[in-house]
Design an enzyme around this catalytic site. Structure first.
Site, PDB file in Angstrom:
ATOM      1  N   HIS A   1      49.829   9.693 -55.546  1.00 57.01           N
ATOM      2  CA  HIS A   1      48.680   9.199 -54.781  1.00 57.01           C
ATOM      3  C   HIS A   1      47.963   8.042 -55.465  1.00 57.01           C
ATOM      4  O   HIS A   1      46.739   8.056 -55.585  1.00 57.01           O
ATOM      5  CB  HIS A   1      47.668  10.335 -54.554  1.00 57.01           C
ATOM      6  CG  HIS A   1      48.183  11.468 -53.747  1.00 57.01           C
ATOM      7  ND1 HIS A   1      47.574  12.710 -53.733  1.00 57.01           N
ATOM      8  CD2 HIS A   1      49.243  11.562 -52.908  1.00 57.01           C
ATOM      9  CE1 HIS A   1      48.235  13.521 -52.924  1.00 57.01           C
ATOM     10  NE2 HIS A   1      49.257  12.840 -52.410  1.00 57.01           N
ATOM     11  N   PRO A   2      48.640   6.993 -55.920  1.00 53.47           N
ATOM     12  CA  PRO A   2      47.928   5.888 -56.562  1.00 53.47           C
ATOM     13  C   PRO A   2      47.003   5.191 -55.582  1.00 53.47           C
ATOM     14  O   PRO A   2      47.339   4.986 -54.412  1.00 53.47           O
ATOM     15  CB  PRO A   2      49.057   4.962 -57.023  1.00 53.47           C
ATOM     16  CG  PRO A   2      50.208   5.273 -56.126  1.00 53.47           C
ATOM     17  CD  PRO A   2      50.097   6.737 -55.840  1.00 53.47           C
TER      18      PRO A   2
END
Length: 544
Positions: free
Chosen positions: A479-480
């Site tokens: 989930h950057p």
């Protein structure tokens, strides 16, 4: 150049109203919504190829498409001191649909307070009440419409087609320690335990390429070019007028009469800005790039959800038993082909839990993903014993990392430094989160079928030992976000209308604009961001 050979006229036409860079979770939405107006000419550039790999469309196919260079950028982080110097693989979609074609299909929006905090920080129009209509606009909810859900959007959201006893036991154990049941964590409140919903239809993945892009490609005013790797933005003073890209070894230029929109994700968007001379002047000079526009926040503010995966051996059957033998895998394949049910419809997790690492907290700060199977590396096969996985992550980490180019060449991957567990609060939360995971495992009716904590193992007991377990056994949950953050402070990259500060003709529309990461999986919020951005773009066009 349309979806195939196209016409020579279209190949030569390289001036458009809008150029979208990246046909991922956000880019496909934008391409659809902007091309709804037949007077607007849209060019969509995608560095990857078409979504023809059949594993993309089978829900469990992420085991085959992640870490596959034909569909995945295959990023790797720098060594990170917070996780004992380990480097983590960071899959990102390099194909139509982007990461929505590779992800675990889980549909989570985050918490009301996430968006209200964005608005309170000065980003007008991003409060929960303002963004909820965009979540509903994109959604085709299988359960029907209500105050929180829509049924007229192209993105199909449905209940899981696979349920197993071990998952039911996990839910009951979570309830036994005081976590409330919650059948809709995207509704009135997030806190609680229940089954995930997933972005799928009739047993197939519903990526943004399938939901948004495929119908829009019938329009003559939308041009898609795949295998187009963008090299840099073209600046004329303080206006971005176009982009250069490489396709089949040849450099081409495309001109945008109105705007260039970066939708390349939390790694690709800051990388392209920096390679174009937009970023921190000192850093750009250090890698041989002339600074054309000083914007020190580009690539900073990187956030990600770090998960600690606890594996428990069981005395009851789990999916490990159903899929580890070749003959059983054949049966699973036949079941899917005939009924579109069974293990091949598996999303990344079955059960979700949103709860508090400490009772005194105002809202949930940790999330569980429970999988009825276990593996060291899923692509290499499941463990040769019955087991399940209980993964827990901190929802709103305080640690901040960065994405920084190391070369002017956009084909050379940037440095990715997450700085996991660098904040003291994050270290405290991860220890408390493991304790909550063990509370659930120790409650009935789950505890009666657990034979052993396999990972990290019962030898890890003190807070110091649990922190060490987190450093050694944690993984990204993919989930950057946050590297082109929205705001009005000196480190902000875009304003509340997602326009790059100090420049004209360019916006960023993807997960990189999140000032703070949302409390949950990031794909649904990224789609929402693109839905709202399309309206902002149209409003600004009307004012011209």
């Amino acid at each position: 150049m349309r979806t195939g050979a196209g016409s020579s006229r279209r190949q030569q036409q390289l001036d458009y109203d809008y150029i979208i860079i990246g046909a991922g979770s956000a880019g496909c939405v934008l391409a659809n919504r902007l091309s709804e107006d037949p007077a607007i000419r849209v060019l969509l550039l995608e560095a990857g190829g078409r979504d023809w790999n059949p594993w993309i469309h089978i829900p469990v196919g992420y085991f085959k498409t992640m870490h596959n260079p034909s569909t995945d950028w295959c990023y790797i982080t720098d060594p990170d001191a917070g996780i004992n110097g380990r480097r983590l693989q960071w899959p990102r979609g390099k194909v139509l649909g982007g990461s929505s074609s590779l992800n675990g299909l889980l549909y989570i929006r985050g918490q009301r307070d996430d968006y209200d905090s964005w608005a309170k920080a000065g980003n007008a129009g991003w409060d929960y009440a303002s963004v909820l209509p965009y979540f509903k606009k994109s959604e085709c909810q299988s359960r029907g419409a209500n105050e929180y859900h829509g049924t007229k959007g192209p993105l199909h959201v449905s209940d899981l087609r696979l349920r197993r006893e071990i998952a039911d036991r996990f839910i009951e154990a979570a309830k036994a320690i005081g976590i409330p049941a919650n059948d809709d964590v995207n509704g009135a409140q997030q806190e609680g335990v229940g089954y995930f919903q997933q972005t799928s239809l009739n047993g197939f993945r519903c990526s943004t390429a399938k939901a948004f892009l495929r119908p829009a490609l019938k329009r003559p005013n939308l041009t898609l070019v795949t295998r187009a790797h963008c090299r840099n933005l073209l600046l004329e003073g303080k206006r971005v007028k176009g982009v250069t890209f490489i396709r089949q070894g040849q450099e081409q230029t495309a001109i945008a009469n109105h705007e260039v929109i970066l939708s390349s994700g939390a790694i690709g968007s800051p990388q392209l800005l920096q390679c174009s001379g937009i970023g921190d002047p000192e850093h750009l000079r250090s890698v041989g790039v002339e600074c054309l526009h000083a914007l020190p926040g580009v690539g900073e503010n990187l956030q990600d959800h770090l998960q600690v995966r606890l594996v428990y051996k069981t005395r009851c059957r789990t999916l490990n038993d159903e899929i580890r033998h070749p003959l059983r895998r054949w049966a699973v394949g036949a079941q899917y082909l005939l009924t579109r049910t069974g293990p091949l419809t598996l999303a990344a997790s079955q059960v979700c839990v949103f709860t508090r690492s400490r009772p005194e907290l105002e809202r949930p700060d940790i999330q569980f993903h429970m999988q009825p199977l276990s593996a060291d590396k899923p692509a290499e096969g499941v463990h040769p014993f019955s087991a399940f996985t209980s993964s827990v992550c901190q929802l709103r980490p305080h640690s901040r990392g960065s994405v920084k180019i190391i070369s002017p060449d956009v084909f050379i991957y940037p440095s990715i430094q997450p700085n996991y567990l660098s904040a003291e609060e994050d270290r405290r939360v991860v220890v408390d989160a493991i304790k909550v995971a063990r509370e659930i495992a120790g409650a009935q009716p789950l505890s009666e079928v657990i034979s052993e904590e396999y990972v990290p193992g019962g030898t890890y007991r003190t807070d110091e030992e649990l922190l060490e377990a987190a450093r050694q056994f944690s993984q990204t949950i993919y989930h950057p976000a946050g590297t082109c953050k929205m705001g009005n402070d000196p480190m902000a990259v875009v304003d509340e209308r997602l326009r790059v500060h100090g420049l004209e003709g360019v916006r960023v529309v993807d997960a990189s604009i999140m000032p703070t990461i949302v409390s949950g999986n990031t794909n649904a919020p990224t789609i929402m961001i693109a839905e709202k951005a399309a309206d902002l773009i149209r409003e600004d066009l009307d004012r011209r």
